[in-house]
Enzyme design. Structure first.
Site, PDB file in Angstrom:
ATOM      1  N   GLY A 100      81.419  30.002   3.145  1.00 43.39           N
ATOM      2  CA  GLY A 100      82.227  30.432   1.999  1.00 43.39           C
ATOM      3  C   GLY A 100      83.551  29.697   1.956  1.00 43.39           C
ATOM      4  N   THR A 115      87.864  30.840   7.980  1.00 35.75           N
ATOM      5  CA  THR A 115      87.083  31.948   7.479  1.00 35.75           C
ATOM      6  C   THR A 115      87.985  33.059   6.986  1.00 35.75           C
ATOM      7  OG1 THR A 115      85.627  33.799   8.025  1.00 35.75           O
ATOM      8  CG2 THR A 115      86.734  32.785   9.854  1.00 35.75           C
ATOM      9  N   VAL A 116      87.720  33.524   5.790  1.00 36.95           N
ATOM     10  CA  VAL A 116      88.483  34.659   5.261  1.00 36.95           C
ATOM     11  C   VAL A 116      88.248  35.913   6.089  1.00 36.95           C
ATOM     12  CG1 VAL A 116      88.546  33.810   2.879  1.00 36.95           C
ATOM     13  CG2 VAL A 116      86.670  35.315   3.594  1.00 36.95           C
ATOM     14  N   ASP A 117      87.140  35.942   6.826  1.00 39.85           N
ATOM     15  CA  ASP A 117      86.796  37.151   7.577  1.00 39.85           C
ATOM     16  C   ASP A 117      87.654  37.340   8.826  1.00 39.85           C
ATOM     17  OD1 ASP A 117      84.835  37.898   5.786  1.00 39.85           O
ATOM     18  OD2 ASP A 117      83.315  36.687   6.785  1.00 39.85           O
ATOM     19  N   MET A 162      86.228  42.022   0.500  1.00 37.55           N
ATOM     20  CA  MET A 162      85.254  41.394   1.383  1.00 37.55           C
ATOM     21  C   MET A 162      85.441  41.854   2.835  1.00 37.55           C
ATOM     22  SD  MET A 162      85.000  37.528  -0.140  1.00 37.55           S
ATOM     23  CE  MET A 162      83.792  37.144  -1.426  1.00 37.55           C
ATOM     24  N   ARG A 194      82.278  41.782   5.741  1.00 37.35           N
ATOM     25  CA  ARG A 194      80.959  42.344   5.966  1.00 37.35           C
ATOM     26  C   ARG A 194      80.892  43.130   7.267  1.00 37.35           C
ATOM     27  NH1 ARG A 194      76.596  39.599   3.561  1.00 37.35           N
ATOM     28  NH2 ARG A 194      78.213  38.208   2.817  1.00 37.35           N
ATOM     29  N   TYR A 221      84.895  36.904  -5.428  1.00 38.60           N
ATOM     30  CA  TYR A 221      85.421  35.534  -5.270  1.00 38.60           C
ATOM     31  C   TYR A 221      86.909  35.420  -5.622  1.00 38.60           C
ATOM     32  CZ  TYR A 221      80.807  33.274  -4.676  1.00 38.60           C
ATOM     33  OH  TYR A 221      79.598  32.847  -4.211  1.00 38.60           O
ATOM     34  N   ARG A 232      89.229  35.293  -2.540  1.00 36.89           N
ATOM     35  CA  ARG A 232      89.254  34.154  -1.623  1.00 36.89           C
ATOM     36  C   ARG A 232      89.595  32.847  -2.342  1.00 36.89           C
ATOM     37  NH1 ARG A 232      82.774  33.321  -0.169  1.00 36.89           N
ATOM     38  NH2 ARG A 232      82.437  31.745  -1.771  1.00 36.89           N
TER      39      ARG A 232
END
Lengths: 421, 421
Positions: A13, A142-144, A190, A192, A297, A300
């Site tokens: 992503g 990574t945005v996570d 977001m 997960r 989206y 991000r």
């Protein structure tokens, strides 16, 4: 040492700042022309290497490369494609070597999250397992925010800033309206498996009396009754309730609160729809008028409100990757080390790709308040520096941001064979 | 002429710039202390007048009032409450007069959209119908851009800018990913009856080959087959498809697309929202991987990316309202007149409240392309000036915008009776 070309690719992503890392890689490589020849970017990530679709970044102007720093998305295209193990699909690795050999590629920079660093690690083993000498450096993204070793991940700070500001703005909106209209607002974000992004929503307020009144983390099992009681309590106390819900919010048994029933190339369940599910729950049980938003989206990609800290770190990671490579390091990924939180100070170190790959960093449990619905002071101390500073893109006269479109010229193929992905 | 106090209230859905209008009203009133005493703001709009909950804005500092210009939401609280006709509920009007009389209120400024201007018009009739002399001026506000007479409505330009930029950023994101992942992205925006906000998404691209590839307007009946064919065509041609859908998109027979009552793979009813409904439709018929976002309150609260043009117009409308009042005008609303589109020039005029109330300005049909899925050059020429310029709020060291919280002190009641809304 002979001059070798470099291959750079974006993976997974995309983010508001992954192009800032690309900018760091390309600008720094241009400063090391004694060791690095051209930087070829993979068209659509590693797929570009397999298909021999290499973008020649050397024809891009200095200005356009610099403009990558303020341009969101993946300028060369990204992909969700994971290399299999050597044993399972040796053919892929042979193909990579063919392509690298054909274009004199000796450096491999791979810009991505956990799955992508796994790919980077596998490529780094080409030297040892298949005798093709290559310098392989991962570039974290990574945005996570779930990569191990690094204090934070480029991409996360900007999502965090977007979510914190959006939560604050929407909370002010509903506060204005709640006397005679909407009482409950839910923002789905977001994240997960880890609640980092949802946690950032907590920066909108200073304590549990300020919105958001409820944060739902994937780390805390969702309990319908407790949740509804909490919503009701907030509405009765404050007149309204603001909820930030992670897309990964799940029940005790692991069922996602929203499960769209689709899986992506990595086998991950594709999520969406926690917010409307919760809204329906609130409506049924409590009858309150609600509004909900799903940022998806938008969060991000929101380069228009990127964190300056994040932009600087993303650039620094790309720059460090090239500096590592030309100084002879291999199979590592630059990481961000926090020296101090207030005032914020950070430095750069490295982690071995062999240990980065396929590890997921969860939120520490002491970042979540005992009741499971908020963030602690320690979490606040961790998150706050990451959203510091603004870094606005330039705008044109029509009021739109000037994001760059590169020429993206794919060079002529040298191999006779195509490769089926 | 004796000095009278003023009553100002915010009404209906709040915006990123309604407080800029409040700022214009209060700052300008402070300059006319020979005619206007205190400005009392209604706590939660007109409800504050009925309940005698009047906020004394005179105790707010010059700095805090100035900060309203960069603060989203309704600083004094807004409401969704419509006065009935004199005949139906005379009691409400008598109460207003009691409250106005008790607090020496001779000016009434009402900041809102069509329904609110109806209320302003009714209040303006107090003089004639009930013998209470009051100067009543409407202040236009609505993200829906559907007020008549005025060329545009304060509040709309900032939503338009947010939607245009968000569409562009999300489109760049999906373009990066589409080779191996998401193919269709849907952004749901506000606009139940008019497609103005959806149309603004069209500013993200320059023509039909650029995203958004499809815009769904409430003005154009939704046809499932044509829509799906269009999505498929865009994916085949460009590799991806970006859709901006108005929440008010509807079938020929008037059924909202969002109310289509579809079920997901597990037989669960698909919950509200045009975006998830369309996403499901695309998945079922074409099998493309999708993402969707619902901007909801985020779009109208997004002061962080407000249009400078919009902020200036919002302020100017508040200022003009007070200037109209002190110059002896009554029962009018200041409006924006477009003098020129490129370069953009506008001036201020007025419209009678009697004619503004309860009229809805729809998008002209020639602003929509013949195929029903895009905006015309004329529409572009209309919209483009409204998003020109940025007007960033100040930020604190922690990276969050400094939005002001007023003291909002409600003055002591003078009436003995409470009023039940």
């Amino acid at each position: 040492m002979s001059i070798k070309n470099a291959f750079y690719a974006q993976s997974g992503g995309v983010t508001a700042v992954i192009n800032a890392s690309a900018c760091g890689v390309i600008e720094t490589a241009r400063q090391h022309s004694d060791k690095i020849g051209k930087v070829y970017a993979g068209r659509n990530g590693i797929i570009g290497a397999l298909r021999e679709e290499l973008i020649d970044t050397s024809i891009e102007s200095v200005e356009d490369i610099a403009a990558l720093k303020h341009t969101p998305s993946g300028a060369f295209g990204s992909c969700r494609y994971k290399l299999k193990n050597f044993e399972e699909n040796k053919r892929e690795y042979e193909r990579l070597i063919e392509v690298f050999q054909a274009h004199n590629i000796g450096y491999f920079f791979y810009n991505g999250g956990g799955d992508s660093q796994d790919t980077a690690y596998k490529v780094s083993q080409l030297s040892e397992k298949m005798g093709y000498p290559i310098t392989c450096i991962g570039v974290p993204k990574t945005v996570d925010n779930d990569l191990p070793f690094t204090d934070c991940c480029p991409g996360f700070g900007s999502v965090a800033k977007y979510v914190a500001i959006s939560t604050k703005e929407a909370a002010m909106d509903i506060k204005s309206m709640c006397e005679s209209s909407t009482k409950v607002f839910i923002l789905e974000v977001m994240g997960r498996h880890a609640g980092w992004i949802a946690a950032a929503g907590g920066l909108a307020g200073q304590n549990s009396d300020e919105a958001p009144h409820i944060i739902l983390f994937p780390e805390v099992p969702f309990d319908r009754e407790t949740f509804l009681a909490r919503v009701d309590e907030a509405v009765k106390k404050h007149g309204y309730c603001v909820i930030v819900a992670s897309e990964g919010a799940q029940y005790e048994d692991g069922r996602f609160v929203a499960d769209a029933g689709q899986k992506d190339a990595f086998g991950h369940t594709q999520l969406g729809g926690v917010a409307p599910t919760l809204a329906n729950m609130v409506k049924q049980a409590l009858g309150y008028k609600y509004h909900w938003a799903v940022a998806d989206y938008l969060q991000r990609a929101a380069r228009h409100i990127a964190s300056r800290t994040d932009v600087e770190q993303a650039y620094a990671m790309g720059k460090a990757a090239v500096e590592f490579a030309v100084s002879g390091k291999n199979a590592v990924m630059p990481i961000i080390v926090r020296e101090n939180s207030s005032p914020y100070k950070w430095s750069i170190s490295e982690a071995p790709l062999s240990q980065v790959a396929n590890q997921e960093k969860k939120m520490p449990i002491h970042y979540i308040t005992d009741d499971g619905y908020g963030i602690t002071a320690e979490c606040r101390e961790y998150l706050s520096p990451l959203i510091q500073g603004e870094d606005y893109p330039p705008y044109d006269d029509a009021g739109m941001p000037r994001y760059v479109n590169l020429v993206n010229k794919v060079i002529e193929k040298k191999l006779r064979t195509d490769f089926e992905i």
